[in-house]
Every structure is written in C-alpha cells, then in structure tokens.
Write a protein that holds these residues in place. Structure first.
Motif, PDB file in Angstrom:
ATOM      1  N   ILE A 209       0.868  -1.122  -0.016  1.00 48.42           N
ATOM      2  CA  ILE A 209      -0.090  -0.019   0.064  1.00 48.42           C
ATOM      3  C   ILE A 209       0.846   1.350  -0.084  1.00 48.42           C
ATOM      4  N   ALA A 210       1.264   1.797  -1.198  1.00 52.31           N
ATOM      5  CA  ALA A 210       2.155   2.783  -1.337  1.00 52.31           C
ATOM      6  C   ALA A 210       1.823   4.007  -0.521  1.00 52.31           C
ATOM      7  N   SER A 211       0.580   4.597  -0.728  1.00 55.50           N
ATOM      8  CA  SER A 211      -0.259   5.459  -0.056  1.00 55.50           C
ATOM      9  C   SER A 211       0.009   5.452   1.565  1.00 55.50           C
ATOM     10  N   SER A 212       0.456   4.246   2.048  1.00 51.82           N
ATOM     11  CA  SER A 212       0.737   4.425   3.535  1.00 51.82           C
ATOM     12  C   SER A 212       2.248   4.044   3.928  1.00 51.82           C
ATOM     13  N   HIS A 213       3.021   4.346   3.061  1.00 50.61           N
ATOM     14  CA  HIS A 213       4.437   4.175   3.172  1.00 50.61           C
ATOM     15  C   HIS A 213       4.985   4.858   4.375  1.00 50.61           C
ATOM     16  N   GLY A 214       5.419   4.128   5.293  1.00 53.06           N
ATOM     17  CA  GLY A 214       5.838   4.716   6.602  1.00 53.06           C
ATOM     18  C   GLY A 214       5.074   5.353   7.569  1.00 53.06           C
ATOM     19  N   ARG A 215       4.028   5.234   7.384  1.00 51.34           N
ATOM     20  CA  ARG A 215       2.875   5.752   8.307  1.00 51.34           C
ATOM     21  C   ARG A 215       1.570   4.797   8.529  1.00 51.34           C
ATOM     22  N   ASP A 216       1.011   5.049   9.776  1.00 51.22           N
ATOM     23  CA  ASP A 216      -0.220   4.164   9.744  1.00 51.22           C
ATOM     24  C   ASP A 216      -0.830   4.743  11.081  1.00 51.22           C
ATOM     25  N   MET A 217      -1.885   4.076  11.540  1.00 54.67           N
ATOM     26  CA  MET A 217      -2.530   4.439  12.785  1.00 54.67           C
ATOM     27  C   MET A 217      -2.968   3.317  13.804  1.00 54.67           C
ATOM     28  N   ARG A 218      -2.606   3.620  14.953  1.00 60.53           N
ATOM     29  CA  ARG A 218      -3.244   2.531  15.733  1.00 60.53           C
ATOM     30  C   ARG A 218      -4.446   2.998  16.698  1.00 60.53           C
ATOM     31  N   LEU A 219      -5.607   2.340  16.625  1.00 61.28           N
ATOM     32  CA  LEU A 219      -6.853   2.515  17.450  1.00 61.28           C
ATOM     33  C   LEU A 219      -7.009   1.293  18.383  1.00 61.28           C
ATOM     34  N   ALA A 229      -6.494   6.747  20.468  1.00 65.52           N
ATOM     35  CA  ALA A 229      -5.786   6.524  19.015  1.00 65.52           C
ATOM     36  C   ALA A 229      -4.594   7.352  18.658  1.00 65.52           C
ATOM     37  N   MET A 230      -3.701   6.815  17.950  1.00 66.14           N
ATOM     38  CA  MET A 230      -2.666   7.889  17.530  1.00 66.14           C
ATOM     39  C   MET A 230      -2.103   7.487  16.013  1.00 66.14           C
ATOM     40  N   THR A 231      -1.610   8.141  15.352  1.00 67.77           N
ATOM     41  CA  THR A 231      -1.019   7.798  14.163  1.00 67.77           C
ATOM     42  C   THR A 231       0.711   7.772  14.460  1.00 67.77           C
ATOM     43  N   ARG A 232       1.430   6.912  13.427  1.00 65.68           N
ATOM     44  CA  ARG A 232       2.674   6.674  13.689  1.00 65.68           C
ATOM     45  C   ARG A 232       3.225   6.700  12.285  1.00 65.68           C
ATOM     46  N   GLN A 233       4.503   7.566  12.533  1.00 68.90           N
ATOM     47  CA  GLN A 233       5.374   7.736  11.337  1.00 68.90           C
ATOM     48  C   GLN A 233       6.699   7.544  11.194  1.00 68.90           C
ATOM     49  N   SER A 234       7.337   7.059  10.033  1.00 68.55           N
ATOM     50  CA  SER A 234       8.812   6.841   9.836  1.00 68.55           C
ATOM     51  C   SER A 234       9.211   7.550   8.828  1.00 68.55           C
ATOM     52  N   SER A 235      10.417   8.164   9.184  1.00 67.28           N
ATOM     53  CA  SER A 235      11.125   9.008   7.763  1.00 67.28           C
ATOM     54  C   SER A 235      11.849   7.968   6.982  1.00 67.28           C
ATOM     55  N   ASN A 236      12.289   6.901   7.673  1.00 67.91           N
ATOM     56  CA  ASN A 236      13.330   6.116   6.727  1.00 67.91           C
ATOM     57  C   ASN A 236      12.960   4.834   6.921  1.00 67.91           C
ATOM     58  N   ASP A 237      11.781   4.351   6.995  1.00 70.93           N
ATOM     59  CA  ASP A 237      11.205   3.009   7.074  1.00 70.93           C
ATOM     60  C   ASP A 237       9.966   2.971   6.421  1.00 70.93           C
ATOM     61  N   PHE A 238       9.522   1.869   5.629  1.00 72.56           N
ATOM     62  CA  PHE A 238       8.367   1.415   5.145  1.00 72.56           C
ATOM     63  C   PHE A 238       7.377   1.311   6.488  1.00 72.56           C
ATOM     64  N   ARG A 239       7.731   0.652   7.518  1.00 71.14           N
ATOM     65  CA  ARG A 239       7.027   0.199   8.754  1.00 71.14           C
ATOM     66  C   ARG A 239       6.920   1.520   9.619  1.00 71.14           C
ATOM     67  N   ALA A 240       5.681   1.817  10.162  1.00 71.71           N
ATOM     68  CA  ALA A 240       5.644   2.819  11.142  1.00 71.71           C
ATOM     69  C   ALA A 240       5.857   2.562  12.489  1.00 71.71           C
ATOM     70  N   ASN A 241       6.021   1.294  12.727  1.00 72.13           N
ATOM     71  CA  ASN A 241       6.233   0.847  14.267  1.00 72.13           C
ATOM     72  C   ASN A 241       7.310   1.617  15.052  1.00 72.13           C
ATOM     73  N   THR A 247       7.596   7.705  14.901  1.00 71.15           N
ATOM     74  CA  THR A 247       7.124   8.683  15.964  1.00 71.15           C
ATOM     75  C   THR A 247       5.504   8.556  15.993  1.00 71.15           C
ATOM     76  N   MET A 248       5.323   9.113  16.812  1.00 73.56           N
ATOM     77  CA  MET A 248       3.636   9.056  17.049  1.00 73.56           C
ATOM     78  C   MET A 248       3.180  10.217  17.624  1.00 73.56           C
ATOM     79  N   GLN A 249       1.792  10.559  17.170  1.00 75.56           N
ATOM     80  CA  GLN A 249       1.065  11.567  17.482  1.00 75.56           C
ATOM     81  C   GLN A 249      -0.473  11.216  17.786  1.00 75.56           C
ATOM     82  N   LEU A 278      -4.039   1.213   7.823  1.00 79.86           N
ATOM     83  CA  LEU A 278      -3.203   1.862   6.723  1.00 79.86           C
ATOM     84  C   LEU A 278      -3.999   2.730   6.272  1.00 79.86           C
ATOM     85  N   PHE A 279      -3.381   3.706   5.561  1.00 84.05           N
ATOM     86  CA  PHE A 279      -4.074   4.797   4.622  1.00 84.05           C
ATOM     87  C   PHE A 279      -4.014   4.215   3.349  1.00 84.05           C
TER      88      PHE A 279
END
Length: 320
Positions: A209-219, A229-241, A247-249, A278-279
């Motif tokens: 899912i390219a539109s969710s590369h490096g980002r997802d949400m945990r509910l 709920a929070m979103t998670r994002q990574s600037s250097n990995d396809f996984r957002a863990n 990072t989380m917000q 995923l987005f």
C-alpha cells in the motif's frame, strides 16, 4: 434535611457500598510471558493491576512459567503452591494459548480468550477471518505450506502471485511482533531470496500500500468503542512501528475509521485489541493487523489516555 432526602441519601450510600463490595469480590490475574527480555510485558501487567486497584479489584500478577498446566485422567489443574483459589477472571498479556485454554477449561473468564489470541497471533488466520467478514485488507496470497526448510524451492510456484500483486510487494511471516518479520521486496531477485529464507515457515505475499508508506494509525478498541488512537510515522522505514524508530502523534479518528477498527476486533471476537489501519487511496482505511494484547504505555505517553482504565471498566460490566 427532611425524611425524604434522608431516605434518598441512605439508598445512594447503600448502592455505593454494594457496588464497592461487588468490586472487592472480583479477584483477577494478569499473566505475562516470563521468558521475554525487558520489562515491557511486566509493565503492561502492572498498568492493568493499578487500574484494577483504583476500583478496589484485587489482581495478582503471574508469569506464564509460574503456572504449569497439569493434565491427568479425570482432572486438570495448575501447579503452584501460592494459589489458594482460582481467580474469577484473567487478563492474558501473553500468547501462551495452551495456558489460556487451561484457565478457560478450569472456569476462569479469560480476556482475551485463547481462540482470539491464536487468531490474532497468526496473521494468515487473521486475514482469512477479515476477508470472510468482507472487511478491507491488502490483497494477500498465502504461501504454500512446506514442512521443513530445504533447497527444493520452486520459484515458478510464485509467478501467479507476482502477476497478481506486482512489485514492490510485502513478504510477511504469519507469526511475529513489532514489524520485525515484515519485509519489502522490489525485484524478483529480492523476492526469491526472501522466499528461500522463509521456506518451511508459514508466510504470505501481500500488496504494498504505497499511499501508507512509513505511516499508519493504531486504534485501541475496548468493547464497542475506540478508547484512544494515534498515528505513527517513520521517515526512514516503510514500517511505522515505534519500536522500528517511528514517531507517534495523538489522533482523532474519523467515524469510518472507528467503525472499521471495532468491526475488525469483533470479527476475531476480541474483548479489546490494538487495531492497526493503513491509509489507502484517498485516505480510505485498510486493516493491517489486530493485536490482541497490544501494549498501552506508548498510547498513554502519546494521548494521556489510560486504556487500562477502559479495560477494567469493560471487564466489570462483562462480569456483572
């Protein structure tokens, strides 16, 4: 104060005392894995224990290796000299499904059940259940079972999967945590190297899912609601863990995202779960994973919402 008000106050006090007595009669266990390194799993157990104590519920913490399941002709029990009586319920912060099942057979209400933990832990079983319930997931192709690792890997078996999913694609082991058993491959050479490495293990090939590369949400779902709920994002990995450097917000999910997360948890029968979305295209949510014993400290650090309080409230209502 007239006699009417006195009667009302007396009724309220009696009701509160009865509720407090009911809570104090609840006795539970929190069980975590005693073989895993670090304090993350004990930390989760202690959060649950403190949330219960705020409601006058006694909870004892056990490691799974302190509770040996004894099976004999005509009887079953747990081996531990500390145990005077079995609890009314247990919060199971582990994946030891045989111990969870033993508790259920002994009459203990387990949150989440052994069946739920087993389904959540096996990502192939999770996706099959979600697909059967017509919920949105990435296209997924299950690798054919091999009973042991060998050099006899026929890569032609995977040509139809390449044609269906395209490249890049995700290769994901059925069992794993923290994103560590999830790989992205961009070429057929990388794919075949990954398949050779995983041959003999259960795994799947999945649409990227390219539109969710490096980002997802945990509910975090508890019962019929999303507690936090929070979103998670990574600037250097396809996984957002977060454990992989993301990072989380804090996040306020849409109604559609909430409904999907609750439906996902319900599909596998979970009392509570961390649902990762995923987005998809146009930000439409797609279910990535369901975690039956998701940790809650990161969620608290991010949102200041203590999911443990919601879990204990849910358990009280369920047992009532």
């Amino acid at each position: 104060m007239n006699i009417y008000n006195s009667i009302i106050i007396a009724i309220i006090i009696r009701y509160l005392n009865e509720e407090r007595t009911k809570a104090m009669n609840l006795h539970g266990w929190v069980i975590y894995n005693g073989y895993l390194q670090g304090n993350k799993f004990l930390d989760f157990a202690e959060w649950i224990q403190r949330a219960a104590a705020k409601q006058n519920i006694q909870m004892d913490i056990y490691r799974n290796n302190e509770l040996l399941s004894l099976l004999a002709a005509g009887s079953m029990s747990l081996l531990n000299d500390r145990i005077a009586e079995l609890p009314r319920f247990a919060v199971f912060a582990d994946k030891d499904i045989y111990l969870a099942k033993q508790l259920e057979l002994l009459g203990v209400r387990v949150f989440n059940s052994a069946e739920v933990i087993a389904c959540s832990d096996d990502k192939i079983a999770t996706y099959q259940t979600l697909a059967a319930n017509k919920l949105p997931i990435p296209q997924t192709i299950v690798a054919p079972k091999a009973f042991h690792q060998s050099g006899n890997v026929r890569f032609g078996d995977y040509q139809a999967a390449i044609d269906q999913l395209g490249l890049p694609m995700i290769v994901k082991e059925a069992f794993g945590s923290f994103g560590e058993q999830v790989h992205i491959v961009s070429t057929e050479t990388e794919l075949f190297a990954c398949i050779r490495e995983l041959h003999g293990k259960p795994f799947m090939l999945q649409e990227f899912i390219a539109s969710s590369h490096g980002r997802d949400m945990r509910l975090h779902v508890v019962g019929d609601a999303v507690a936090a709920a929070m979103t998670r994002q990574s600037s250097n990995d396809f996984r957002a863990n977060v454990t992989a450097g993301g990072t989380m917000q804090a996040y306020q999910p849409t109604l559609k995202e909430k409904q999907l997360a609750i439906a996902a948890a319900k599909a596998i029968g979970a009392d509570f779960a961390g649902v990762d979305l995923l987005f998809g295209e146009n930000e439409n949510p797609i279910i990535c994973e369901i975690n039956s014993n998701a940790h809650i400290r990161n969620m608290y650090d991010c949102t200041r919402i203590n999911v443990a309080d919601f879990i204990i409230d849910y358990i009280k209502k369920t047992l009532k």
